[in-house]
Write a protein that holds these residues in place. Structure first.
Motif, PDB file in Angstrom:
ATOM      1  N   LYS A  77     -22.277 -35.255   4.634  1.00  0.00           N
ATOM      2  CA  LYS A  77     -21.750 -35.599   5.958  1.00  0.00           C
ATOM      3  C   LYS A  77     -21.332 -37.061   6.049  1.00  0.00           C
ATOM      4  CE  LYS A  77     -23.154 -36.320  10.743  1.00  0.00           C
ATOM      5  NZ  LYS A  77     -24.304 -36.375  11.678  1.00  0.00           N
ATOM      6  N   GLN A  78     -22.161 -37.969   5.533  1.00  0.00           N
ATOM      7  CA  GLN A  78     -21.839 -39.389   5.638  1.00  0.00           C
ATOM      8  C   GLN A  78     -20.572 -39.736   4.858  1.00  0.00           C
ATOM      9  OE1 GLN A  78     -25.008 -42.301   5.367  1.00  0.00           O
ATOM     10  NE2 GLN A  78     -26.548 -40.710   5.671  1.00  0.00           N
ATOM     11  N   GLN A  79     -20.401 -39.114   3.687  1.00  0.00           N
ATOM     12  CA  GLN A  79     -19.162 -39.359   2.923  1.00  0.00           C
ATOM     13  C   GLN A  79     -17.942 -38.832   3.672  1.00  0.00           C
ATOM     14  OE1 GLN A  79     -22.010 -38.374   1.449  1.00  0.00           O
ATOM     15  NE2 GLN A  79     -22.243 -39.370  -0.535  1.00  0.00           N
ATOM     16  N   PHE A  80     -18.090 -37.639   4.263  1.00  0.00           N
ATOM     17  CA  PHE A  80     -16.977 -37.079   5.035  1.00  0.00           C
ATOM     18  C   PHE A  80     -16.619 -37.992   6.204  1.00  0.00           C
ATOM     19  CE2 PHE A  80     -18.714 -32.640   3.784  1.00  0.00           C
ATOM     20  CZ  PHE A  80     -17.986 -32.654   2.603  1.00  0.00           C
ATOM     21  N   ALA A  81     -17.643 -38.423   6.945  1.00  0.00           N
ATOM     22  CA  ALA A  81     -17.408 -39.267   8.121  1.00  0.00           C
ATOM     23  C   ALA A  81     -16.786 -40.602   7.722  1.00  0.00           C
ATOM     24  CB  ALA A  81     -18.722 -39.497   8.868  1.00  0.00           C
ATOM     25  N   GLU A  82     -17.302 -41.204   6.665  1.00  0.00           N
ATOM     26  CA  GLU A  82     -16.763 -42.483   6.199  1.00  0.00           C
ATOM     27  C   GLU A  82     -15.295 -42.346   5.846  1.00  0.00           C
ATOM     28  OE1 GLU A  82     -18.445 -45.707   3.110  1.00  0.00           O
ATOM     29  OE2 GLU A  82     -17.793 -43.836   2.155  1.00  0.00           O
ATOM     30  N   CYS A  83     -14.947 -41.256   5.196  1.00  0.00           N
ATOM     31  CA  CYS A  83     -13.573 -41.000   4.790  1.00  0.00           C
ATOM     32  C   CYS A  83     -12.651 -40.887   6.004  1.00  0.00           C
ATOM     33  CB  CYS A  83     -13.531 -39.728   3.958  1.00  0.00           C
ATOM     34  SG  CYS A  83     -11.884 -39.214   3.475  1.00  0.00           S
ATOM     35  N   VAL A  84     -13.065 -40.106   6.993  1.00  0.00           N
ATOM     36  CA  VAL A  84     -12.224 -39.873   8.169  1.00  0.00           C
ATOM     37  C   VAL A  84     -12.085 -41.138   9.015  1.00  0.00           C
ATOM     38  CG1 VAL A  84     -12.009 -38.553  10.307  1.00  0.00           C
ATOM     39  CG2 VAL A  84     -12.746 -37.414   8.215  1.00  0.00           C
ATOM     40  N   ILE A  85     -13.177 -41.848   9.214  1.00  0.00           N
ATOM     41  CA  ILE A  85     -13.116 -43.095   9.987  1.00  0.00           C
ATOM     42  C   ILE A  85     -12.224 -44.114   9.280  1.00  0.00           C
ATOM     43  CG2 ILE A  85     -14.460 -45.072  10.798  1.00  0.00           C
ATOM     44  CD1 ILE A  85     -16.812 -43.077  11.188  1.00  0.00           C
ATOM     45  N   SER A  86     -12.365 -44.222   7.966  1.00  0.00           N
ATOM     46  CA  SER A  86     -11.539 -45.154   7.201  1.00  0.00           C
ATOM     47  C   SER A  86     -10.064 -44.783   7.300  1.00  0.00           C
ATOM     48  CB  SER A  86     -11.971 -45.159   5.728  1.00  0.00           C
ATOM     49  OG  SER A  86     -13.291 -45.615   5.582  1.00  0.00           O
ATOM     50  N   ALA A  87      -9.763 -43.495   7.130  1.00  0.00           N
ATOM     51  CA  ALA A  87      -8.371 -43.047   7.220  1.00  0.00           C
ATOM     52  C   ALA A  87      -7.788 -43.360   8.587  1.00  0.00           C
ATOM     53  CB  ALA A  87      -8.282 -41.551   6.923  1.00  0.00           C
ATOM     54  N   GLY A  88      -8.567 -43.123   9.637  1.00  0.00           N
ATOM     55  CA  GLY A  88      -8.088 -43.403  10.988  1.00  0.00           C
ATOM     56  C   GLY A  88      -7.770 -44.875  11.187  1.00  0.00           C
ATOM     57  N   GLN A  89      -8.657 -45.754  10.731  1.00  0.00           N
ATOM     58  CA  GLN A  89      -8.432 -47.192  10.882  1.00  0.00           C
ATOM     59  C   GLN A  89      -7.235 -47.651  10.056  1.00  0.00           C
ATOM     60  OE1 GLN A  89     -10.385 -47.618  13.795  1.00  0.00           O
ATOM     61  NE2 GLN A  89     -10.195 -49.657  12.917  1.00  0.00           N
ATOM     62  N   LEU A  90      -7.097 -47.117   8.854  1.00  0.00           N
ATOM     63  CA  LEU A  90      -5.970 -47.482   8.001  1.00  0.00           C
ATOM     64  C   LEU A  90      -4.640 -47.058   8.628  1.00  0.00           C
ATOM     65  CD1 LEU A  90      -7.515 -46.525   4.549  1.00  0.00           C
ATOM     66  CD2 LEU A  90      -6.817 -48.827   5.247  1.00  0.00           C
ATOM     67  N   ILE A  91      -4.610 -45.874   9.205  1.00  0.00           N
ATOM     68  CA  ILE A  91      -3.396 -45.410   9.873  1.00  0.00           C
ATOM     69  C   ILE A  91      -3.025 -46.340  11.018  1.00  0.00           C
ATOM     70  CG2 ILE A  91      -2.400 -43.574  11.315  1.00  0.00           C
ATOM     71  CD1 ILE A  91      -4.063 -41.581   9.632  1.00  0.00           C
ATOM     72  N   LYS A  92      -4.002 -46.706  11.814  1.00  0.00           N
ATOM     73  CA  LYS A  92      -3.761 -47.557  12.979  1.00  0.00           C
ATOM     74  C   LYS A  92      -3.282 -48.957  12.590  1.00  0.00           C
ATOM     75  CE  LYS A  92      -6.848 -47.411  16.237  1.00  0.00           C
ATOM     76  NZ  LYS A  92      -8.201 -47.436  16.844  1.00  0.00           N
ATOM     77  N   GLU A  93      -3.692 -49.432  11.409  1.00  0.00           N
ATOM     78  CA  GLU A  93      -3.302 -50.772  10.958  1.00  0.00           C
ATOM     79  C   GLU A  93      -2.042 -50.757  10.088  1.00  0.00           C
ATOM     80  OE1 GLU A  93      -4.559 -53.586  12.015  1.00  0.00           O
ATOM     81  OE2 GLU A  93      -5.931 -52.434  13.293  1.00  0.00           O
ATOM     82  N   GLY A  94      -1.471 -49.577   9.894  1.00  0.00           N
ATOM     83  CA  GLY A  94      -0.220 -49.492   9.145  1.00  0.00           C
ATOM     84  C   GLY A  94      -0.360 -49.279   7.656  1.00  0.00           C
ATOM     85  N   PHE A  95      -1.590 -49.077   7.160  1.00  0.00           N
ATOM     86  CA  PHE A  95      -1.803 -48.860   5.733  1.00  0.00           C
ATOM     87  C   PHE A  95      -1.853 -47.357   5.450  1.00  0.00           C
ATOM     88  CE2 PHE A  95      -3.860 -53.025   6.589  1.00  0.00           C
ATOM     89  CZ  PHE A  95      -2.996 -53.812   5.834  1.00  0.00           C
TER      90      PHE A  95
END
Length: 282
Positions: A77-95
């Motif tokens: 679960k923690q790996q899944f959550a880390e992945c999704v949160i990271s992807a969301g932040q990267l999308i918002k910052e243009g990466f």
């Protein structure tokens, strides 16, 4: 005396910096616009609602502690959550390319965890004396991950067994898994496809960090497809009776939950249409 900035290196640099600043200011205005902010909010909503779902599974799993010893999907679960949160932040910052790499990990990890947790048919490997078969505890499943990594992803997907998704939904799942894995894998390794595409964009002035509303919405569409696949995998890996409680008692009450309308989570949900609670609601 010439005033052409191209004849004076110092003036040339000033001109470059001025144009760069103008682009940055223009993009800041775009980011502050209502359409751009709505696109960012959609990304946040997807991340939040995915989190709600995996927390609901986690909460239900507390009914029987041995679940944690059996299901690798719960322990990841923690790996899944880390992945999704990271992807969301990267999308918002243009990466967006790094975000695709995170989403690719989620596709692979959620599908392989599902395969291990459902005891799907054995996969043969010419390099192993024995095929990878059903494993009963998380420790053994963790040990099998490296061997699964040597297998063709398509073989894992095609051999999956489903407990709640019907045959039609299973075909949609397999097609989505293979399509997403294939498309996202092009961003994991250096290739002519991803580098060439980026260079073409850069030549048109579409640099990293200067994404458009369309770019953000396109990434949100991609994230929604990946999260639909991931959640369907997490639900399928768990106990059907408890998954039914999650849908009927939690998400049926939240009509605005995005994943009511996504094909794979909806396929899981349909399995519980027989429940009296749904029947009474009409």
């Amino acid at each position: 005396m010439s005033t052409d900035p191209m004849e004076n290196p110092e003036d040339l640099l000033k001109d470059i910096f001025a144009k760069r600043k103008a682009r940055i200011d223009e993009h800041e205005k775009l980011r502050a616009s209502e359409p751009f902010q709505q696109a960012l909010k959609r990304v946040d909503k997807l991340v939040w609602e995915y989190g709600e779902a995996i927390n609901a599974i986690d909460f239900q799993s507390t009914r029987w502690p041995p679940f944690y010893e059996e299901f690798i999907s719960l322990r990841m679960k923690q790996q899944f959550a880390e992945c999704v949160i990271s992807a969301g932040q990267l999308i918002k910052e243009g990466f967006h390319t790094p975000a695709r790499r995170e989403l690719r990990f989620l596709v692979e990890a959620s599908v392989k965890a599902l395969w291990l947790d459902t005891g799907s048919p054995e996969i043969s490997d010419s390099r192993r004396e024995k095929p990878i078969s059903k494993l009963s505890d998380v420790k053994a499943k963790v040990g099998a991950l490296d061997d699964l990594g040597r297998e063709r992803f398509a073989g894992i997907v095609k051999s999956l067994k489903f407990k709640m998704i019907d045959d039609a939904g299973a075909e949609i799942f397999r097609s989505a898994a293979l399509d997403l894995y294939s498309k996202l894998s092009t961003h994991v390794h250096v290739s002519s496809q991803n580098i060439g595409k980026d260079l073409q964009r850069f030549e048109k002035g579409q640099d990293i960090g200067f994404e458009t509303v369309k770019d953000v919405n396109s990434m949100a569409d991609l994230m929604q497809r990946v999260l639909d696949l991931a959640l369907a995998s997490h639900f399928e890996a768990f106990m059907p009776s408890l998954v039914g409680d999650i849908f009927v008692e939690i998400f049926d009450e939240n009509k605005r939950w995005t994943f009511h309308k996504t094909p794979l989570v909806a396929a899981v949900s349909r399995h519980f249409d027989y429940k009296a609670e749904r029947q009474s609601r009409g």
